[in-house]
Design an enzyme around this catalytic site. Structure first.
Site, PDB file in Angstrom:
ATOM      1  CG  ASP A 397     -71.610  13.865  49.051  1.00  0.00           C
ATOM      2  OD1 ASP A 397     -71.311  12.791  48.484  1.00  0.00           O
ATOM      3  OD2 ASP A 397     -71.243  14.158  50.200  1.00  0.00           O
ATOM      4  CG  ASP A 400     -73.867   7.582  46.037  1.00  0.00           C
ATOM      5  OD1 ASP A 400     -74.385   7.888  47.135  1.00  0.00           O
ATOM      6  OD2 ASP A 400     -72.640   7.552  45.866  1.00  0.00           O
ATOM      7  CG  ASP A 449     -66.622   9.943  50.555  1.00  0.00           C
ATOM      8  OD1 ASP A 449     -66.542  10.912  49.779  1.00  0.00           O
ATOM      9  OD2 ASP A 449     -67.629   9.712  51.263  1.00  0.00           O
TER      10      ASP A 449
END
Length: 943
Positions: A397, A400, A449
């Site tokens: 996670d 990016d 998300d």
């Protein structure tokens, strides 16, 4: 990025323009020669190498000013070795041509133009602006109406039209929050273009396709010809195949943020007690000692998971057949032992300074995974111990947000390389962005998300299909949505959607729970059915996991893959193929009662009801807006679908008999059944089991064939139990004298044999064939007299049921019609036409037939007015029962209510059913409407 020198582009561009302006290569410095499988065009300052590296792949490499070819980027597989092929070269007065059995390449000496054609003579691509190469730009022309796909996907929060087609300026990059990119564009017209660049800018304007991404003196790109499957097979070869996920990853994952060891085991036990299959739980921050010294980012949080470090928790999970995966971050805390190590060894990402972490509120900084030393260190001794004590999957996670297309890929590369060096177990990961090349590292993508709600759920369709369109086949999402709390109906429909995606998981934000039983009994029943259905298809799904590795095409694919010439599916995100055999169109709207679904050409069978549709049309599919249990799922003619018995986790029971549903058509079809140990990379050394299953039915004869098995792996499989739908055999070659009285008898015997009967889809012939042997079986259809005798037997039972229901005694003519209809949609029952009398009689007929063992359920009826007779004839079509796998359960009618007559020609009502064995209830909507021809249609869903 590839560097350049000042003024270099201008000089080379001028030289290349001069060279290209010389017809027939009048410049004595230009030479053309065969170079291996290709052609070399060389000038004093530039050279272009055209090479067929596969029968359908042309590599074009441009080198300027005598430069050597630069190393490949991460897009390309560094271990790829192009196979030698036979190319035919012809040098004529007007053109230099090169061809294989798949592609024709023509260099026009007068026009200085490159043309790429298929073997049918269709010119697919032209390149006539070669001067643009001096500016690091590829310019191609094609037919203006060619549909184009690939290049990029969507951000999590980006407003998106439900579309897959690409046009205008499109940028291939890794992006963030679920984005996906690839320097790759392709068309169902029969070609693809792959460039070795990170990133790349595409401009798609009418008949012109241009690509920027080469600022230096070396340009490398690939022109591919073929079907969508051919194109993606080539991309997989060039960029590298996706290794197999562990078999458990074909199942269901519950991800959760806000959890400890006690709740983890309680959740797992909740699934097991309710017999809801599950294989994996993914943990957020909770599993790790985040913010603590001594490698806290890599070790167990003993406050929440006290039995993690000792391996006791792993033992508990192993006993329950469960796997555990956990979140990983690209950052570590600065003022720690691990942080000081990163400083001393220059592991930090230079362009991203230290910041306060939102969770620990301490200073953190990102590791630069582009550095080999950082990758080698990341799977350190502490993380190895965590892996050995039970955390065996990676949820990567927040890697990016650097703007670097390589960062996230190299983060997972570090884990992949580290785990493979440490353990024989297969790697599993999901990540929040994607760039082509990452698939080599067991790299899955999730869509970021996302919000809860029906619109957000519907938006995931184009995210999934666009990611697949550019080469990321292992896609998933936060089922139920990450932000917010879904309604019960939204949750149920989202789980049904997820069951037909590559990576099936649910997740929510901090302290959000995504277990089915937290959303009410109706949603729980619907979600449970969907999860069980997923596990029913595990053997089918796993075969496509291997197919992706071998052929570059995975489980889920847009309809355009299977129907490239159908303009109706070019931009269709509402339905997709789930393997070669199934088309699925999950429900995406709240309270929807009818869904319009386009079925491509061919014959399609409703998996749930057995109703057959002819394709090439839009159908109105009735939905159940009360129980939410319908998943529009259609079987393609020719389908071969292996299925598993009910299991609580993948591999819970040894698979000794494999059920296979086959829907043969007049053209032969095949399916490669696949198995291996499911957990290691032994398949790379040939330790697998693969066997081809083939079927056809011309009407005069049906055939089924098992090919010779391949591979060294020895599965527990002993028999295939083949169900040949639509075939009623009188004789079966190779199984003469081995006829069983029924399906149950055939299952019980420990030998090959065959039987006949009826099921949801009509006539069926069952074949029990030994696995691990090649065999060819020919089936002769039963005579009309045999079918008539079978019809008479059912007619008697149906007549008795009609009598019990208290309806009018059928006339001889109606009984004859009943016998004839047994080979059609189902058993016809004459019912009094009066509104007041018809309703209770319909209810009683439904009640009796729900217990009738020849049928699986009760809830699809067609009514046709009998000319000249004061009654109607209702045809019952078998349907699946309320709960999946609960065949032949008896359902009692407790009442009819909510009768609404919309017009003299239509009305609807609801029927409350109760299962006699479990007392579970289902409240279903029915409706009746007069057709234009005067007939009446009686069906589920109302009108």
């Amino acid at each position: 990025m590839k560097g350049s020198k000042p003024g270099f582009k201008f000089v080379i561009g001028w030289l290349l323009l001069v060279w290209l302006a010389s017809p027939c290569y009048a410049d004595s410095t230009i030479t053309a020669s065969q170079n291996g499988n290709g052609i070399a065009l060389a000038g004093s300052n530039v050279s272009i190498h055209l090479q067929l590296i596969a029968p359908n792949v042309l590599q074009v490499q441009v080198l300027q000013n005598g430069a050597a070819a630069l190393p490949k980027s991460l897009v390309m597989d560094p271990h790829a070795t192009p196979a030698a092929i036979t190319a035919t070269l012809q040098d004529g007065a007007d053109a230099l041509t090169m061809s294989s059995d798949r592609i024709d390449v023509r260099w026009d000496k007068h026009a200085s133009q490159l043309a790429i054609s298929d073997k049918q003579g269709h010119v697919l691509l032209r390149q006539d602006d070669l001067a643009a190469l001096a500016q690091g730009r590829i310019v191609l022309s094609h037919a203006a109406d060619d549909p184009l796909y690939g290049i990029h996907g969507y951000y999590a929060a980006e407003p998106s039209d439900p579309k897959l087609l690409r046009s205008g300026v499109e940028v291939a990059k890794a992006g963030e929050q679920g984005f996906a990119g690839a320097p790759f564009v392709w068309s169902t017209r029969g070609y693809g273009v792959l460039v070795d660049a990170m990133p790349a800018r595409f401009e798609l304007q009418g008949a012109r396709l241009s690509i920027d991404g080469y600022p230096g003196n070396s340009i490398d790109y690939y022109l591919i010809v073929g079907t969508p499957a051919d194109i993606f097979a080539a991309v997989s070869t060039l960029s590298g195949p996706a290794p197999l996920y562990p078999k458990w990853a074909m199942g269901f994952t519950n991800s959760q943020w806000g959890i400890d060891e006690h709740e983890l085991l309680d959740i797992i036990d909740g699934y097991r007690q309710r017999q809801i299959p599950i294989d994996n739980v993914t943990l957020d921050f909770d599993w790790k000692a985040w913010g603590q010294d001594n490698y806290g980012e890599f070790r167990w949080n003993t406050d929440k998971f006290p039995d993690g470090p000792s391996g006791k928790l792993k033992a508990e999970l192993d006993q329950r057949g469960m796997h555990l995966s956990g979140i990983m971050k690209p950052r570590i805390h600065v003022d720690t032992v691990q942080g000081r190590y990163a400083t001393a060894h220059d592991l930090w990402y230079a362009d991203k300074p230290a910041i306060a972490d939102y969770f620990s509120h301490k200073l953190v900084r990102d590791i630069d995974f582009n550095k080999p030393a950082a990758r080698a260190w990341f799977f350190n001794d502490t993380l190895q111990h965590t892996f050995d004590t039970g955390l065996i999957g990676w949820w990567n996670d927040e890697g990016d947000d650097t703007g670097d297309d390589r960062q996230f890929m190299n983060m997972q590369r570090a884990l992949y390389d580290g785990q493979r060096a440490h353990s024989p177990l297969r790697v599993w990961s999901i990540n929040r962005n994607f760039y082509l090349g990452a698939q080599r590292y067991a790299y899955g993508l999730w869509s970021g998300d996302i919000d809860t709600g029906f619109q957000s759920m519907a938006d995931q369709r184009e995210r999934m299909l666009s990611a697949i369109d550019l080469g990321e086949w292992k896609w998933g999402m936060d089922g139920g949505g990450f932000k917010g709390h879904p309604s019960d109906e939204n949750y149920a429909r989202w789980v049904e959607f997820g069951a037909f995606t590559p990576v099936f998981r649910v997740h929510g934000s901090l302290n959000e729970k995504r277990q089915p039983w937290r959303y009410g009994s109706v949603a729980e029943a619907a979600a449970t059915r969907a999860i069980r259905l997923r596990y029913h298809f595990i053997p089918y799904i796993y075969a496509y996991e291997r197919k992706l590795h071998d052929q570059g095409v995975g489980l889920v694919r847009p309809l355009a893959f299977a129907y490239p010439d159908d303009p109706n599916v070019r931009n269709d995100v509402d339905a997709w193929m789930f393997g070669d055999a199934l088309l699925v169109a999950p429900v995406m709207q709240q309270g929807q009662t009818v869904k319009r679904i386009y079925l491509p050409a061919g014959r399609w069978t409703d998996y749930t009801t057995g109703v057959v549709y002819q394709g090439g049309q839009v159908i109105d599919y009735p939905l159940d807006d009360v129980s939410w249990q319908d998943i529009p799922l259609f079987v393609r003619e020719g389908a071969i679908i292996p299925t598993a018995p009910a299991m609580q986790y993948v591999g819970e029971k040894p698979l000794t008999v494999l059920d296979v549903d086959a829907f043969p058509g007049p053209s032969p079809t095949s399916f490669d059944y696949y198995d291996d140990d499911g957990s290691t990379y032994a398949y790379e050394q040939g330790a697998f089991y693969r066997q081809r299953l083939s079927v056809a039915n011309t009407g005069e004869q049906a055939t089924f064939e098992l090919g010779a098995p391949q591979g060294s792996y020895q599965p527990t499989l002993r028999y295939y139990l083949i169900k040949l739908h639509g075939v009623l055999a009188a004789q079966v070659s190779a199984l003469s004298g081995k006829h069983a009285a029924s399906l149950d008898a055939l299952r019980a015997q420990d030998q090959a044999g065959w039987a006949t009967g009826e099921d949801l889809y009509g006539n069926v012939t069952y074949l029990k064939l030994p696995a691990a042997h090649a065999i060819h079986v020919a089936l002769q259809p039963a005579s009309q007299s045999r079918q008539a005798a079978l019809a008479q037997r059912f007619a008697g039972n149906a007549q008795a049921l009609v009598h019990q229901a208290g309806v009018a005694q059928p006339t001889p003519a109606q009984l004859q019609q009943l016998q004839m209809a047994l080979d059609g949609p189902g058993v016809p029952l004459p019912i009094r036409p009066s509104w007041n009398q018809a309703l209770p009689n319909i209810a009683r007929v439904i009640m009796y037939l729900s217990c009738y063992p020849a049928w699986d359920a009760w809830n699809h009826l067609h009514a046709y007015q009998t000319p000249g007779v004061g009654s109607s004839t209702y045809y019952l079509s078998a349907m699946n029962a309320t709960r999946y796998h609960d065949r032949h359960q008896c359902l009692s009618v407790r009442g009819i209510h909510s009768v609404q007559q919309a017009s003299p020609d239509s009305f609807s009502f609801r029927v409350l059913f109760v299962a006699d064995d479990s007392q579970e209830s289902a409240d279903r909507t029915f409706g009746m409407v007069r057709q234009p021809d005067g007939s009446w249609l009686f069906a589920r869903g109302g009108f």
